[in-house]
Design an enzyme around this catalytic site. Structure first.
Site, PDB file in Angstrom:
ATOM      1  CG  HIS A   1      -5.802  -2.165  -0.272  1.00 29.32           C
ATOM      2  ND1 HIS A   1      -5.063  -1.758  -1.365  1.00 29.32           N
ATOM      3  CD2 HIS A   1      -5.156  -1.677   0.804  1.00 29.32           C
ATOM      4  CE1 HIS A   1      -4.032  -1.047  -0.952  1.00 29.32           C
ATOM      5  NE2 HIS A   1      -4.059  -0.991   0.376  1.00 29.32           N
ATOM      6  CB  SER A  56      -0.960  -0.029   1.188  1.00 23.54           C
ATOM      7  OG  SER A  56      -1.990   0.922   1.027  1.00 23.54           O
ATOM      8  CG  ASP A  73      -6.598  -2.094  -4.203  1.00 26.79           C
ATOM      9  OD1 ASP A  73      -7.185  -1.044  -3.860  1.00 26.79           O
ATOM     10  OD2 ASP A  73      -5.369  -2.252  -4.064  1.00 26.79           O
TER      11      ASP A  73
END
Length: 399
Positions: A369, A238, A339
């Protein structure tokens, strides 16, 4: 990983489902799930092209036509993602600051253990106390090296959390790094970089780069004799995946004495821009990541007065830096089909290829995610296998 006719490297896995479990299984047997066979797309597939902007009138239709949540996600994963989302929301203030005191109640922290836990021992090492720059060192104890006496590869890991949350000692990232050290037979250096909004861009990148320089020049007891600094990777998830890119750029301009970077592992990296992509408009109710949260994080991280087309966020956008002549390490990018950031991640892959860099794209269509934080999901072991294969390829070509 195979090439298509255009010379691109990418892999799309068919949808796989996790078995429902009564409780989280941190490291299940590897034959618990049957590994799906990957299939390969042609380069002309629309799934691998930059997505056009969707007209606002089409947004509602897109939401109705496409699922917003992965099928058969285990209850404990759903619960964790919901709890983490709540903790981020309740601690974010409207003025762009974070209630750190309140976040401490949600962000459970762990301590290092010199006594091996499942074959891995840990210790915390301070680089700069003034800016709270330190790292947690994960050293496998059941694996010595590759059998040739060359030592273990080293992975610098940068945690996610939107640049504003979490730390190496946060329980989810501590458990993840334990698993990476054991499964990849590598030494993990999980970096505690400064957080926004107290410390905006480029503090996070500077801390990451300074950690590389510290490892390059410092003799650390028990580490220096086991680590092979000629076999270093940078990994991150991320926001940490974003840090990976920018630290690699800074490292390309520096002449290290002992350290050599041979690969980047970018796990659902956090990139963005002023444009709203198709996946952002379609996945408005996807787990964990929403555009409102992402926008807040960019505003907290980027220089005041800038927008999401800043090169820190939109690395191949209108204000991007030319990396044609940069000695940039080979990069593998992991993408999840649930995501909302996936279109930016695919554009990142395409941008690296455009500049002639070695890049690989692996997509898991049913992954949300942060899927990599849940070993009970079948995608976790697929992720581990792809990472192992990528590392072995780079290790073999950098002997």
């Amino acid at each position: 990983m195979e090439k298509n006719a255009a010379g691109r490297h990418f892999k799309l896995y068919p949808t796989v489902h996790a078995r429902q479990t009564r409780a989280p299984c941190l490291y299940p047997a590897k034959n618990l799930y049957k590994r799906p066979k990957p299939f390969h797309l042609s380069f002309n597939s629309p799934r691998l092209h930059s997505s056009p902007v969707t007209h606002p009138r089409e947004t509602k239709m897109a939401q109705n036509d496409h699922p917003q949540w992965p099928d058969h996600l285990p209850w404990n994963v759903n619960l964790f993602l919901s709890a983490l989302s709540f903790s981020f929301d309740v601690t974010r203030r409207s003025n762009g600051t974070v209630n750190r005191f309140l976040m401490n109640f949600f962000d459970l922290r762990t301590s290092p253990s010199k006594k091996p836990i499942n074959g891995v021992k840990t210790t915390d090492i301070t680089i700069d106390k003034a800016r709270n720059l330190w790292f947690r060192l994960y050293t496998p104890t059941t694996t010595t090296d590759d059998g040739a006496g060359t030592g273990l590869p080293v992975i610098f890991f940068f945690h996610g959390g939107g640049f504003a949350f979490m730390a190496p000692s946060s329980k989810p990232f501590d458990e993840l790094c334990y698993g990476l050290a054991r499964e990849l037979s590598a030494i993990i250096i999980s970096v505690n970089y400064r957080l926004a909004p107290e410390h905006r861009w480029p503090s996070e990148y500077e801390d990451g780069f300074d950690t590389l320089k510290f490892i390059d020049t410092t003799n650390i007891e028990g580490f220096s004799v086991k680590a092979n600094l000629k076999q270093c990777f940078i990994a991150g998830d991320s926001a940490g995946g974003n840090v990976v890119h920018h630290v690699a750029l800074k490292a390309s301009e520096h002449e290290f004495s002992n350290l050599k970077l041979i690969g980047n592992i970018s796990i659902q990296p956090f990139f963005g821009g002023e444009e709203r992509t198709e996946s952002e408009l379609r996945l408005t109710r996807a787990p964990f990541v929403t555009m409102e949260r992402a926008d807040w994080m960019w505003k907290a991280f980027l220089p005041q007065g800038s927008n999401r087309d800043h090169p820190a966020a939109n690395v191949f956008g209108p204000n991007s830096v030319d990396i044609l002549g940069v000695n940039f390490p080979a990069t593998i990018i992991f993408v999840g089909g649930f995501d909302p950031l996936q279109d930016w991640q695919k554009r990142y892959y395409e941008g690296l290829k455009k500049y002639g860099k070695e890049a690989y794209l692996v997509e898991f269509p049913n992954a949300p995610h942060s899927f990599y934080a849940f070993p009970e999901l079948p995608e976790f072991f697929l992720f581990i296998k792809e990472t192992k294969d990528f590392m072995q390829k780079q290790l073999s070509s950098n002997i």
